[in-house]
Scaffold this motif. Structure first.
Motif, PDB file in Angstrom:
ATOM      1  N   TYR A   1       4.913   0.683  -9.005  1.00 17.29           N
ATOM      2  CA  TYR A   1       3.796  -0.245  -9.218  1.00 17.29           C
ATOM      3  C   TYR A   1       4.309  -1.687  -9.179  1.00 17.29           C
ATOM      4  O   TYR A   1       3.651  -2.573  -8.621  1.00 17.29           O
TER       5      TYR A   1
ATOM      6  N   THR B   1       3.520 -12.344  -8.913  1.00 16.57           N
ATOM      7  CA  THR B   1       2.648 -11.785  -7.866  1.00 16.57           C
ATOM      8  C   THR B   1       1.357 -12.545  -7.677  1.00 16.57           C
ATOM      9  O   THR B   1       0.692 -12.373  -6.651  1.00 16.57           O
TER      10      THR B   1
ATOM     11  N   MET C   1       2.249   1.677  -3.462  1.00 15.75           N
ATOM     12  CA  MET C   1       1.167   2.136  -4.334  1.00 15.75           C
ATOM     13  C   MET C   1       0.913   3.626  -4.151  1.00 15.75           C
ATOM     14  O   MET C   1       0.731   4.373  -5.134  1.00 15.75           O
TER      15      MET C   1
ATOM     16  N   SER D   1       1.391  -4.507  -8.323  1.00 14.92           N
ATOM     17  CA  SER D   1       0.139  -4.129  -8.984  1.00 14.92           C
ATOM     18  C   SER D   1       0.279  -4.306 -10.492  1.00 14.92           C
ATOM     19  O   SER D   1       0.798  -3.423 -11.189  1.00 14.92           O
TER      20      SER D   1
ATOM     21  N   GLU E   1      -2.049  -4.491 -12.895  1.00 18.62           N
ATOM     22  CA  GLU E   1      -2.911  -3.627 -13.709  1.00 18.62           C
ATOM     23  C   GLU E   1      -2.318  -2.239 -13.908  1.00 18.62           C
ATOM     24  O   GLU E   1      -2.231  -1.726 -15.029  1.00 18.62           O
ATOM     25  N   GLU E   2      -1.921  -1.598 -12.820  1.00 18.44           N
ATOM     26  CA  GLU E   2      -1.392  -0.240 -12.915  1.00 18.44           C
ATOM     27  C   GLU E   2      -0.066  -0.221 -13.671  1.00 18.44           C
ATOM     28  O   GLU E   2       0.197   0.704 -14.448  1.00 18.44           O
TER      29      GLU E   2
ATOM     30  N   SER F   1       0.820  -1.213   0.000  1.00 21.71           N
ATOM     31  CA  SER F   1       0.000   0.000   0.000  1.00 21.71           C
ATOM     32  C   SER F   1       0.854   1.263   0.000  1.00 21.71           C
ATOM     33  O   SER F   1       0.514   2.266  -0.641  1.00 21.71           O
TER      34      SER F   1
END
Length: 223
Positions: free
Chosen positions: A113, A154, A94, A118, A120-121, A91
């Motif tokens: 990212y 991940t 991010m 993450s 997607e990002e 977090s």
């Protein structure tokens, strides 16, 4: 000191700016006094590195991420590597990535990212750099390779890929199919959810036909 009133002794030292004496006495007077004296000292001496020290002492890494300049993102990320608890790591990375993206630091944001895990990002950021037309082939393949590696690294629960990841793979499968590599396209499409676009469904059907064609030819030859 004679009567053991460390709190009052520390207060007197702070009043005349004998900070070293105050900190030594506070360390002897117990955890509560030590922490209170630390905070008071850092408030009275607002040097740049003291903001970092205060965030570490107060366990306010989120505040540090939100307030440190984006130009110092490498130092901020290094501090997170050292001090962030494992359950807050993703977090915090991010949050740093979002700040960097908002500041136009695309490459730095994509790295954060990745650190946050993450997919997607990261994919959304990477695909912004892919050119259009024939020049897209090489960069598209590079992004696909990075995206798949990040996804495999991940994803421990077999979760459904997000929209950006699925769109990227569909675009790559389309490119492979256009070059006649329908078998490879089928392998890529296997990672795309069944409820993809109509183009994805058509590519999947063509790939299945291509894969089943050798079997059909073998059956005819045998007959």
């Amino acid at each position: 000191l004679v009567v053991g009133d460390y709190e009052r002794a520390v207060k007197e030292c702070m009043a005349v700016e004998r900070f070293a004496d105050a900190l030594v006495l506070a360390a002897t007077g117990g955890r509560k006094l030590w922490e209170a004296t630390q905070r008071q000292y850092m408030d009275l001496r607002p040097r740049s590195f003291m903001h970092v020290a205060k965030a570490i002492v107060d366990k306010d890494l989120q505040g540090m991420v939100n307030t440190r300049p984006t130009e110092a993102w490498q130092e901020t990320l290094a501090l997170l590597c050292t001090y962030a608890p494992s359950d807050e790591w993703a977090s915090l990375c991010m949050a740093l990535a979002l700040r960097l993206a908002a500041a136009g630091e695309a490459e730095a944001a994509s790295l954060c990212y990745v650190c946050a895990g993450s997919v997607e990002e990261a994919v959304s950021e990477w695909t912004k750099s892919i050119p259009s037309g024939a020049a897209a082939i090489g960069p598209l393949q590079d992004v696909v390779e990075k995206a798949i590696m990040l996804k495999l690294a991940t994803d421990t629960s077999g979760s459904t890929p997000g929209q950006a990841f699925a769109t990227l793979l569909a675009a790559y499968a389309d490119l492979l199919a256009a070059q006649g590599a329908l078998g490879a396209a089928a392998d890529v499409l296997a990672m795309v959810p069944e409820e993809g676009t109509s183009t994805t469904a058509m590519l999947r059907d063509l790939s299945l036909i291509h894969i089943s064609e050798p079997t059909r030819q073998e059956a005819i030859s045998y007959a």
